[in-house]
Design a protein around this motif. Structure first.
Motif, mmCIF file in Angstrom:
data_model
loop_
_atom_site.group_PDB
_atom_site.id
_atom_site.type_symbol
_atom_site.label_atom_id
_atom_site.label_comp_id
_atom_site.label_asym_id
_atom_site.label_seq_id
_atom_site.Cartn_x
_atom_site.Cartn_y
_atom_site.Cartn_z
ATOM 1 N N ARG A 13 0.840 -1.205 0.000
ATOM 2 C CA ARG A 13 0.000 0.000 0.000
ATOM 3 C C ARG A 13 0.878 1.260 0.000
ATOM 4 O O ARG A 13 1.046 1.896 -1.027
ATOM 5 C CB ARG A 13 -0.953 -0.038 1.204
ATOM 6 C CG ARG A 13 -2.131 0.916 1.068
ATOM 7 C CD ARG A 13 -1.817 2.340 1.453
ATOM 8 N NE ARG A 13 -1.440 2.476 2.850
ATOM 9 C CZ ARG A 13 -0.956 3.606 3.354
ATOM 10 N NH1 ARG A 13 -0.800 4.673 2.591
ATOM 11 N NH2 ARG A 13 -0.591 3.669 4.624
ATOM 12 N N ASP A 14 1.546 1.585 1.113
ATOM 13 C CA ASP A 14 2.371 2.800 1.118
ATOM 14 C C ASP A 14 3.570 2.589 0.195
ATOM 15 O O ASP A 14 3.979 3.495 -0.543
ATOM 16 C CB ASP A 14 2.840 3.123 2.542
ATOM 17 C CG ASP A 14 2.997 4.613 2.779
ATOM 18 O OD1 ASP A 14 3.542 5.286 1.892
ATOM 19 O OD2 ASP A 14 2.593 5.106 3.842
ATOM 20 N N HIS A 202 3.755 4.705 12.408
ATOM 21 C CA HIS A 202 3.927 4.660 10.955
ATOM 22 C C HIS A 202 4.811 5.860 10.606
ATOM 23 O O HIS A 202 4.339 6.995 10.567
ATOM 24 C CB HIS A 202 2.532 4.778 10.316
ATOM 25 C CG HIS A 202 2.510 4.885 8.835
ATOM 26 N ND1 HIS A 202 2.016 3.874 8.028
ATOM 27 C CD2 HIS A 202 2.889 5.874 7.992
ATOM 28 C CE1 HIS A 202 2.092 4.241 6.763
ATOM 29 N NE2 HIS A 202 2.620 5.464 6.718
ATOM 30 N N HIS A 204 7.639 8.052 8.366
ATOM 31 C CA HIS A 204 8.256 8.285 7.051
ATOM 32 C C HIS A 204 9.694 8.754 7.245
ATOM 33 O O HIS A 204 10.086 9.229 8.309
ATOM 34 C CB HIS A 204 7.405 9.245 6.223
ATOM 35 C CG HIS A 204 6.266 8.510 5.568
ATOM 36 N ND1 HIS A 204 6.392 7.926 4.338
ATOM 37 C CD2 HIS A 204 5.023 8.215 6.014
ATOM 38 C CE1 HIS A 204 5.249 7.317 4.029
ATOM 39 N NE2 HIS A 204 4.401 7.475 5.036
ATOM 40 N N ASN A 238 9.248 4.516 3.943
ATOM 41 C CA ASN A 238 8.773 4.214 5.304
ATOM 42 C C ASN A 238 9.908 3.568 6.093
ATOM 43 O O ASN A 238 10.970 3.286 5.537
ATOM 44 C CB ASN A 238 7.608 3.211 5.232
ATOM 45 C CG ASN A 238 6.340 3.816 4.664
ATOM 46 O OD1 ASN A 238 6.261 4.120 3.487
ATOM 47 N ND2 ASN A 238 5.346 4.004 5.493
#
Ligand code: KIV
Ligand code: ZN
Length: 510
Positions: A13-14, A202, A204, A238
């Protein structure tokens, strides 16, 4: 007994939000199988409302995966949540992950909503998601730049509405490790009923701190980390799964928790993601880079020979680097081939697929005497890459000579019908691509062409990645062969086959 640290992988997804990393349904299913084999707890398979292609991918992953929880992302909107609920229907264990931004800048400038409206929408979304599953994750997007009091209000309200995991994203990678750890501790201490939910993070990597911030959060009580293979993801990516998992495992003296990951599957996962996306892994990348366990200086080599632990804090074998790399050769039989694939955790769908892979292995062994594990991985991905072959390479002849213009003569089959073309080019690869285009006339733009050697030596296979874009769609094609011009033709044709398959692909957050 230590706590369990839940590993939530968002490569599909990301990770897929990295420009150029979009994946087909089949590719997502292949990666999901590897993630399941690695015993990832939660696989975020995509954003079902983003496009029909993403919906179908999440559905295919949900229908296939048995042991991991499969998660679908949804904005805090009923229609997004309905799509996620629908896509996850077939999952053994499904989760809906819904999000809305909570930072002043996002609420004012992007959402144009008041804080109270944001809380109301978040609560409604969580309640709506609970109609589909009791496994609901909520994320206040841009939490890293949100006001603490407001975050506490939103999170208290979504716990009351039924959220079971609260994920705290540092969406723009702005936080520092100590600050982020303190944020997690404050949230846990201040929010009523915070002990009823799992805190997740989560992070970045815009400032290169995604892993450090995630680990600081774990020290302060987070019990789920969202991460990706090779650190893939939006912009700078990520937190990288392999670094999180190995840090927690190597420093058990510091962490009060442990993961359930089978670390020997890390390297195959890294290779697979790199080959599917065309994103090469830098040689000095921790854990999975080619040099991660290589000792160059004499002093280091001497130390390692006397006692490995003088310079190594992990064992290469523990993350999937095989000690004995030479595995098979031209005299190896079908059984040896099959058992090596099993040892490498590679599962082929059927006896026919095994036979086809074995035939290709024999062809390769004729050209290359020693077949390494890496060759087997490439061979099998080549096999599965070619499932949907509308265009197929039949033969290629290329002339390249000093002082002469390189020339290619190609025969392709389009839906089984053979077509032939010739073209000149600046080099043999250019001539090959031009001859393919004479037949197909795709109108696609070549965005990336890269060659990597799979193992060392001049008889090694070259693995080529080609990225093509057309009408807003970007696809990656891969091909491997001991002849890099043939590998290039295969990669180009693989990309054209993907463009040809009409599955709609869109950037997940458009
Ligand atoms: O970075 C982010 O904020 C996200 C959310 C959707 C969790 O990816
Ligand atoms: Zn993100």
């Amino acid at each position: 007994m230590k706590d369990k640290l839940i590993i939530f992988d968002t490569t599909l997804r990301d990770g897929e939000q990295s420009p150029g990393a979009s994946m087909t349904r089949e590719e997502k299913v292949r990666i999901a199988k590897q993630l399941e084999r690695m015993r990832v707890d939660v696989i975020e398979a995509g954003f079902p409302a983003a496009s029909n292609g993403d919906f179908e991918s999440v559905k295919a992953v949900a229908d296939m995966v048995k042991d991991s929880t499969v998660c679908g992302l949804a904005r805090a909107l009923e229609r997004d949540i309905d799509r996620a609920g629908e896509a996850l229907k077939g999952a053994n264990s499904g989760r809906i992950h819904t999000f809305i931004a909570t930072s002043p800048i996002h609420m004012e400038k992007k959402l144009r909503m008041s804080p109270d409206q944001v809380i109301e929408q978040a609560v409604n979304a969580v309640k709506w998601a609970r109609k589909y599953t009791d496994n609901v994750e909520f994320s206040p997007e841009d939490a890293g730049r949100s006001e603490l009091d407001f975050l506490c209000r939103v999170l208290e309200a979504v716990i009351a509405a039924g959220a079971t995991t609260l994920n705290i994203p540092d969406t723009v990678g702005y936080n520092m490790p100590e600050q982020f750890g303190t944020l997690i501790r404050n949230l846990r201490e201040r929010i009523p009923n915070s002990d009823k939910v799992i805190f997740s993070v989560h992070c970045h990597n815009d400032l290169g701190l995604a892993v450090a911030n995630s680990l600081s959060a774990v020290i302060n009580g987070a019990r789920q980390v969202e991460c990706t293979i090779n650190g893939l993801g939006e912009r700078a990516g990520n937190a990288s799964l392999e670094e999180i998992v190995m840090a927690v495992r190597t420093r058990q003296d510091i962490f009060m928790c442990e993961t359930g990951i089978d670390a020997t599957q890390i390297l195959p996962a890294s290779r697979l993601v790199s080959s599917v996306t065309g994103f090469a892994v830098q040689p000095n990348k921790a854990i999975v880079g080619a040099n991660a366990f290589a000792h160059e200086s004499g002093i280091h080599q001497d130390g390692v020979l006397k006692n490995r632990e003088t310079y190594e804090i992990m064992r290469a074998e523990d993350v999937g680097w095989s000690a004995n790399k030479m595995v098979l050769g031209k005299h190896s039989g079908r059984n040896a081939f099959r058992s090596r694939l099993v040892e490498l955790g590679i599962q082929l769908e059927s006896e026919d697929a095994l036979n086809a892979a074995f035939a290709r292995f024999k062809e390769l062994a004729d050209k290359k005497h020693e077949i390494f594990d890496e060759d087997l991985h490439a061979l099998v991905s080549d096999e599965t890459a070619n499932e949907d072959e509308h265009f197929k390479l039949v033969s290629l002849k290329v002339c390249s000579e000093t002082g002469e213009t390189p020339h290619a003569n190609i025969v392709l089959a389009e839906n089984g019908k053979e077509k032939q073309a010739n073209a000149d080019g600046g080099g043999p690869v250019d001539a090959t691509f031009k001859s393919i285009e004479q037949i197909i006339n795709s109108g696609a733009e070549l965005q990336l062409y890269s060659v990597n050697n799979i193992t060392s030596g001049t008889d090694a296979q070259g693995e080529v990645t080609v990225r093509l874009s057309k009408g807003g769609r970007i696809v990656n094609g891969q091909g491997a062969d001991t002849d890099i011009v043939v590998a290039s033709a295969k990669a180009y044709i693989h990309a054209l086959n993907k463009l040809h398959s009409k599955l709609e692909r869109a950037h997940p957050q458009v």
